[in-house]
Enzyme design. Structure first.
Site, PDB file in Angstrom:
ATOM      1  N   THR A   1      27.046 -52.776  -8.581  1.00  0.00           N
ATOM      2  CA  THR A   1      27.315 -51.451  -8.020  1.00  0.00           C
ATOM      3  C   THR A   1      26.727 -50.337  -8.886  1.00  0.00           C
ATOM      4  OG1 THR A   1      29.111 -49.907  -7.555  1.00  0.00           O
ATOM      5  CG2 THR A   1      29.539 -51.544  -9.231  1.00  0.00           C
ATOM      6  N   ASP A   2      26.486 -49.195  -8.263  1.00  0.00           N
ATOM      7  CA  ASP A   2      26.026 -48.026  -9.035  1.00  0.00           C
ATOM      8  C   ASP A   2      27.138 -47.444  -9.907  1.00  0.00           C
ATOM      9  OD1 ASP A   2      27.608 -46.882  -7.051  1.00  0.00           O
ATOM     10  OD2 ASP A   2      26.094 -45.458  -6.347  1.00  0.00           O
ATOM     11  N   GLU A   3      28.390 -47.860  -9.654  1.00  0.00           N
ATOM     12  CA  GLU A   3      29.502 -47.265 -10.409  1.00  0.00           C
ATOM     13  C   GLU A   3      29.469 -47.628 -11.893  1.00  0.00           C
ATOM     14  OE1 GLU A   3      33.361 -47.259  -8.675  1.00  0.00           O
ATOM     15  OE2 GLU A   3      32.593 -46.995  -6.648  1.00  0.00           O
TER      16      GLU A   3
ATOM     17  N   TYR B   1      37.781 -50.927 -12.005  1.00  0.00           N
ATOM     18  CA  TYR B   1      36.812 -51.623 -11.145  1.00  0.00           C
ATOM     19  C   TYR B   1      35.418 -51.567 -11.756  1.00  0.00           C
ATOM     20  CZ  TYR B   1      33.288 -52.178  -7.492  1.00  0.00           C
ATOM     21  OH  TYR B   1      32.159 -52.554  -6.789  1.00  0.00           O
TER      22      TYR B   1
ATOM     23  N   LYS C   1      32.962 -54.549 -13.266  1.00  0.00           N
ATOM     24  CA  LYS C   1      31.623 -54.853 -12.747  1.00  0.00           C
ATOM     25  C   LYS C   1      30.577 -54.710 -13.875  1.00  0.00           C
ATOM     26  CE  LYS C   1      30.450 -55.694  -9.112  1.00  0.00           C
ATOM     27  NZ  LYS C   1      30.328 -56.990  -8.377  1.00  0.00           N
TER      28      LYS C   1
HETATM   29  P1  NAD Z   1      34.910 -56.953  -0.089  1.00  0.00           P
HETATM   30  O1  NAD Z   1      36.145 -56.571  -0.845  1.00  0.00           O
HETATM   31  O2  NAD Z   1      34.757 -56.545   1.319  1.00  0.00           O
HETATM   32  O3  NAD Z   1      34.749 -58.538  -0.123  1.00  0.00           O
HETATM   33  C1  NAD Z   1      34.979 -59.311  -1.273  1.00  0.00           C
HETATM   34  C2  NAD Z   1      35.031 -60.771  -0.856  1.00  0.00           C
HETATM   35  O4  NAD Z   1      35.231 -61.551  -2.059  1.00  0.00           O
HETATM   36  C3  NAD Z   1      36.201 -61.097   0.083  1.00  0.00           C
HETATM   37  O5  NAD Z   1      35.752 -61.940   1.105  1.00  0.00           O
HETATM   38  C4  NAD Z   1      37.200 -61.809  -0.807  1.00  0.00           C
HETATM   39  O6  NAD Z   1      38.006 -62.745  -0.128  1.00  0.00           O
HETATM   40  C5  NAD Z   1      36.269 -62.498  -1.817  1.00  0.00           C
HETATM   41  N1  NAD Z   1      36.927 -62.774  -3.105  1.00  0.00           N
HETATM   42  C6  NAD Z   1      37.668 -61.897  -3.843  1.00  0.00           C
HETATM   43  N2  NAD Z   1      38.126 -62.537  -4.949  1.00  0.00           N
HETATM   44  C7  NAD Z   1      37.651 -63.806  -4.911  1.00  0.00           C
HETATM   45  C8  NAD Z   1      37.760 -64.937  -5.766  1.00  0.00           C
HETATM   46  N3  NAD Z   1      38.471 -64.875  -6.916  1.00  0.00           N
HETATM   47  N4  NAD Z   1      37.132 -66.080  -5.422  1.00  0.00           N
HETATM   48  C9  NAD Z   1      36.413 -66.155  -4.258  1.00  0.00           C
HETATM   49  N5  NAD Z   1      36.301 -65.126  -3.400  1.00  0.00           N
HETATM   50  C10 NAD Z   1      36.892 -63.965  -3.727  1.00  0.00           C
HETATM   51  O7  NAD Z   1      33.704 -56.450  -0.993  1.00  0.00           O
HETATM   52  P2  NAD Z   1      32.309 -55.800  -0.540  1.00  0.00           P
HETATM   53  O8  NAD Z   1      32.497 -54.364  -0.314  1.00  0.00           O
HETATM   54  O9  NAD Z   1      31.707 -56.651   0.498  1.00  0.00           O
HETATM   55  O10 NAD Z   1      31.484 -55.966  -1.901  1.00  0.00           O
HETATM   56  C11 NAD Z   1      30.762 -57.166  -2.162  1.00  0.00           C
HETATM   57  C12 NAD Z   1      30.075 -57.029  -3.507  1.00  0.00           C
HETATM   58  O11 NAD Z   1      29.197 -55.919  -3.477  1.00  0.00           O
HETATM   59  C13 NAD Z   1      31.036 -56.772  -4.670  1.00  0.00           C
HETATM   60  O12 NAD Z   1      30.572 -57.467  -5.778  1.00  0.00           O
HETATM   61  C14 NAD Z   1      30.968 -55.271  -4.882  1.00  0.00           C
HETATM   62  O13 NAD Z   1      31.236 -54.957  -6.227  1.00  0.00           O
HETATM   63  C15 NAD Z   1      29.511 -55.024  -4.547  1.00  0.00           C
HETATM   64  N6  NAD Z   1      29.209 -53.674  -4.018  1.00  0.00           N
HETATM   65  C16 NAD Z   1      29.920 -53.137  -2.989  1.00  0.00           C
HETATM   66  C17 NAD Z   1      29.566 -51.887  -2.483  1.00  0.00           C
HETATM   67  C18 NAD Z   1      30.303 -51.248  -1.334  1.00  0.00           C
HETATM   68  O14 NAD Z   1      30.051 -50.075  -1.038  1.00  0.00           O
HETATM   69  N7  NAD Z   1      31.195 -51.945  -0.645  1.00  0.00           N
HETATM   70  C19 NAD Z   1      28.493 -51.191  -3.057  1.00  0.00           C
HETATM   71  C20 NAD Z   1      27.793 -51.773  -4.114  1.00  0.00           C
HETATM   72  C21 NAD Z   1      28.157 -53.019  -4.570  1.00  0.00           C
HETATM   73  O1  DAU Z   2      29.299 -46.797  -5.159  1.00  0.00           O
HETATM   74  C1  DAU Z   2      29.515 -48.129  -4.778  1.00  0.00           C
HETATM   75  C2  DAU Z   2      30.988 -48.378  -4.626  1.00  0.00           C
HETATM   76  O2  DAU Z   2      31.396 -47.698  -3.460  1.00  0.00           O
HETATM   77  C3  DAU Z   2      31.335 -49.862  -4.538  1.00  0.00           C
HETATM   78  O3  DAU Z   2      31.000 -50.488  -5.749  1.00  0.00           O
HETATM   79  C4  DAU Z   2      32.817 -50.052  -4.256  1.00  0.00           C
HETATM   80  O4  DAU Z   2      33.108 -51.429  -4.084  1.00  0.00           O
HETATM   81  C5  DAU Z   2      33.149 -49.303  -2.989  1.00  0.00           C
HETATM   82  O5  DAU Z   2      34.540 -49.408  -2.730  1.00  0.00           O
HETATM   83  C6  DAU Z   2      32.756 -47.832  -3.097  1.00  0.00           C
HETATM   84  O6  DAU Z   2      33.584 -47.128  -4.047  1.00  0.00           O
HETATM   85  P1  DAU Z   2      34.140 -45.643  -3.765  1.00  0.00           P
HETATM   86  O7  DAU Z   2      35.347 -45.432  -4.598  1.00  0.00           O
HETATM   87  O8  DAU Z   2      33.047 -44.649  -3.858  1.00  0.00           O
HETATM   88  O9  DAU Z   2      34.518 -45.819  -2.193  1.00  0.00           O
HETATM   89  P2  DAU Z   2      35.789 -45.331  -1.352  1.00  0.00           P
HETATM   90  O10 DAU Z   2      35.448 -45.560   0.080  1.00  0.00           O
HETATM   91  O11 DAU Z   2      37.053 -45.889  -1.885  1.00  0.00           O
HETATM   92  O12 DAU Z   2      35.794 -43.767  -1.623  1.00  0.00           O
HETATM   93  C7  DAU Z   2      34.684 -42.948  -1.276  1.00  0.00           C
HETATM   94  C8  DAU Z   2      35.020 -41.526  -1.696  1.00  0.00           C
HETATM   95  O13 DAU Z   2      36.070 -41.043  -0.848  1.00  0.00           O
HETATM   96  C9  DAU Z   2      35.544 -41.406  -3.116  1.00  0.00           C
HETATM   97  O14 DAU Z   2      35.078 -40.189  -3.665  1.00  0.00           O
HETATM   98  C10 DAU Z   2      37.050 -41.353  -2.943  1.00  0.00           C
HETATM   99  C11 DAU Z   2      37.229 -40.664  -1.611  1.00  0.00           C
HETATM  100  N1  DAU Z   2      38.413 -41.081  -0.814  1.00  0.00           N
HETATM  101  C12 DAU Z   2      38.629 -42.400  -0.615  1.00  0.00           C
HETATM  102  C13 DAU Z   2      39.703 -42.820   0.112  1.00  0.00           C
HETATM  103  C14 DAU Z   2      39.970 -44.303   0.326  1.00  0.00           C
HETATM  104  C15 DAU Z   2      39.232 -40.123  -0.263  1.00  0.00           C
HETATM  105  O15 DAU Z   2      39.016 -38.901  -0.426  1.00  0.00           O
HETATM  106  N2  DAU Z   2      40.303 -40.543   0.462  1.00  0.00           N
HETATM  107  C16 DAU Z   2      40.597 -41.854   0.671  1.00  0.00           C
HETATM  108  O16 DAU Z   2      41.616 -42.166   1.333  1.00  0.00           O
END
Ligand code: NAD
Ligand code: DAU
Length: 348
Positions: free
Chosen positions: A131-133, A156, A160
Site C-alpha cells: 500500500t501507499d500508506e 495498519y 504493511k
Molecule cells: P480485504 O480486507 O478486502 O481482503 C483481505 C482478504 O485476506 C480477505 O479475503 C481475508 O479473508 C483474507 N485474510 C485475512 N487474514 C488472513 C489470514 N491470516 N490468512 C489467510 N487469509 C486472510 O483487503 P483488500 O482491500 O482486498 O486488500 C488486499 C491487499 O491489498 C492487502 O494486502 C492490502 O494491504 C493491499 N491494498 C489494499 C488497498 C485498498 O484500497 N483496498 C490499496 C492498496 C493495497
Molecule cells: O491508500 C491505500 C489504503 O486505502 C489501503 O492500504 C487500505 O487497505 C484501504 O483501507 C484504504 O485506506 P484508507 O484509510 O484511506 O481508506 P478508508 O476507506 O477507510 O478511508 C478513506 C478516507 O475516508 C480516509 O481519509 C478516512 C475517511 N473516512 C473513512 C470512513 C470509513 C471517513 O471520513 N469516514 C468513514 O466512515
C-alpha cells in the site's frame, strides 16, 4: 506456465485478481488460500468457482505447516500475496491482529517459499501486494515515489511496512525473487462496506448518515480496482525482480468532495430530488492519527512497463454504484451479523 498461490483471493482486490488470472491464463493453475475472515467472501468468486484451473483452500497464512504442505502438494512457482487485515480503523482498535496476519503471516509465506524453492529460483516469483500508506502522510504538495522514505503512522500501515521490509530482507539475504507494488486507494465492486465509498453507497441506499471524519479535508488518490489488478498482471509478467512499483490513479479527491459526487450520482440513479443524499452528510470525530493526504507518482510503472489507468473516475464511480444497486443480496449478506456490531461500535 505457472502454478500460483494467491493469498486473500476471497477479499476485495484478491477476488478481482483471481478472476483476471483464472480467466486470462487458462494454462495457469491458481490456488486461492484464504482464511475467510469477515472480509473474505466466496460469493465474490462464484462466477469462476467451477473453473478447472481454480482451486480454493480455507486456511491461515500464519500456519507454516499448512503452507509447507500446500507448496509440496501443488509445487507453486509463484505467490501473489494479497491476504491482510486491511482496514485502518480496525487496526486502531486491534493492532495485534494486524501484526499477526500482516507481519507474521508474510514472514511465514516467505519462509515456506524459501523452504520449497531452495536454490532452484529460476522462473519463481514472490509478489507482495502493498500500500501507499507505508510512505506516511503528504502535505498539500508532492507525490510518493518508490524512493520516498517509509514513515507509517497507523498500526495498519506499520504492519504493511514491516511486511515490505521482510520481503526485501528475503530478497537481499536469501536471493528470493521478489517484487512489491504499493498502490493507492482502490474502489469498485465487492468492496467491503466498512471502507468510505461502499459504506456511503450503502448508507445512501438506506437513508442513513454519511460519517465524515474531521472536516472531510483529507485527500486520497482513488483507482478502479480492475486497473489495479491489470497493473499487478503487468508487473507480475514484465516487472523486474527485486523492484518496487507504485500504482496510483492520478485522481485525488478530498473526502467531502468525493462523498458529494457520490450523493450527486446516486440522487440521479435513485430518481431522488437533487440534494437529497447530501443532507445525510454528518461530520463525526476524526480518525486517530488520520493521514492528511496520499498521492502516487506512478511514472516508473508507466515509463518502464507502459501501464496507465484506463478509467475516468466519474465512469468508475458510476459503474461501482450500478454494481451495488444491482447486487443488493451481496450487500445484505455482508452487512448482516458481525457487521452490525462493528458499525455500532465504530459509529453509534
Ligand atoms: P480485504 O480486507 O478486502 O481482503 C483481505 C482478504 O485476506 C480477505 O479475503 C481475508 O479473508 C483474507 N485474510 C485475512 N487474514 C488472513 C489470514 N491470516 N490468512 C489467510 N487469509 C486472510 O483487503 P483488500 O482491500 O482486498 O486488500 C488486499 C491487499 O491489498 C492487502 O494486502 C492490502 O494491504 C493491499 N491494498 C489494499 C488497498 C485498498 O484500497 N483496498 C490499496 C492498496 C493495497
Ligand atoms: O491508500 C491505500 C489504503 O486505502 C489501503 O492500504 C487500505 O487497505 C484501504 O483501507 C484504504 O485506506 P484508507 O484509510 O484511506 O481508506 P478508508 O476507506 O477507510 O478511508 C478513506 C478516507 O475516508 C480516509 O481519509 C478516512 C475517511 N473516512 C473513512 C470512513 C470509513 C471517513 O471520513 N469516514 C468513514 O466512515
Amino acid at each position: 506456465m505457472h502454478t500460483i498461490l494467491v493469498t486473500g483471493g476471497a477479499g476485495f482486490i484478491g477476488s478481482h485478481l483471481t478472476r483476471l488470472f483464472v480467466t486470462k491464463y487458462p494454462v495457469y493453475k491458481v490456488v486461492n488460500l484464504d482464511k475467510l475472515t469477515y472480509a473474505g467472501n466466496l460469493e465474490n468468486l462464484r462466477d469462476i468457482a467451477h473453473y478447472s484451473n481454480y482451486h480454493f483452500v480455507k486456511g491461515d497464512i500464519t500456519d507454516l505447516d499448512l503452507l509447507r504442505q500446500l507448496f509440496k502438494e501443488h509445487g507453486f512457482t509463484a505467490v501473489i500475496h494479497c491476504a491482510a487485515e486491511s482496514h485502518v480503523d480496525r487496526s486502531i482498535t486491534d493492532p495485534l491482529a494486524f501484526v499477526r496476519t500482516n507481519v507474521l503471516g508474510t514472514a511465514a509465506l516467505l519462509q515456506a517459499a524459501r523452504d520449497s524453492w531452495g536454490g532452484e529460483l529460476e522462473n519463481k516469483l514472490f509478489y507482495h501486494i502493498s500500500t501507499d500508506e507505508v510512505y506516511g502522510s503528504l502535505g498539500k504538495e508532492g507525490l510518493f515515489t518508490e524512493k520516498t522514505a517509509y514513515d507509517p503512522r497507523s498500526p495498519y500501515s506499520a504492519s504493511k511496512a514491516s511486511s515490505d521490509h521482510m520481503v526485501r530482507a528475503f530478497y537481499h539475504t536469501y536471493g528470493l525473487p521478489v517484487k512489491i507494488s504499493n498502490c493507492s486507494n482502490n474502489y469498485g465492486p465487492f468492496h467491503f462496506p466498512e471502507k468510505l465509498i461502499p459504506l456511503c453507497i450503502n448508507n445512501i441506499i438506506n437513508n442513513k448518515p454519511l460519517p465524515i471524519y474531521g472536516k472531510g479535508e483529507n485527500v486520497r488518490d482513488w483507482i478502479y480496482v480492475e486497473d489495479h489488478v491489470r497493473a499487478i498482471d503487468t508487473i507480475f509478467h514484465a516487472g523486474r525482480v527485486g523492484e518496487t512499483y507504485n500504482i496510483g490513479g492520478h485522481n485525488e479527491w478530498t473526502n467531502i468532495d468525493l462523498v458529494k459526487e457520490l450523493c450527486r450520482q446516486m440522487d440521479e440513479k435513485l430518481s431522488r430530488e437533487k440534494g437529497t443524499s447530501a443532507k445525510l452528510i454528518t461530520y463525526v470525530k476524526d480518525r486517530a492519527g488520520h493521514d492528511l493526504r496520499y498521492a502516487i507518482d506512478a511514472s516508473k510503472l508507466k515509463n518502464e512497463l507502459g501501464w496507465v489507468p484506463s478509467l475516468q473516475f466519474e465512469e468508475g464511480i458510476s459503474r461501482t454504484i450500478d454494481w451495488y444497486l444491482a447486487n443488493s443480496e451481496w450487500l445484505a449478506h455482508v452487512t448482516s451479523g458481525d457487521y452490525q456490531n462493528y458499525y455500532a461500535k465504530q459509529y453509534l
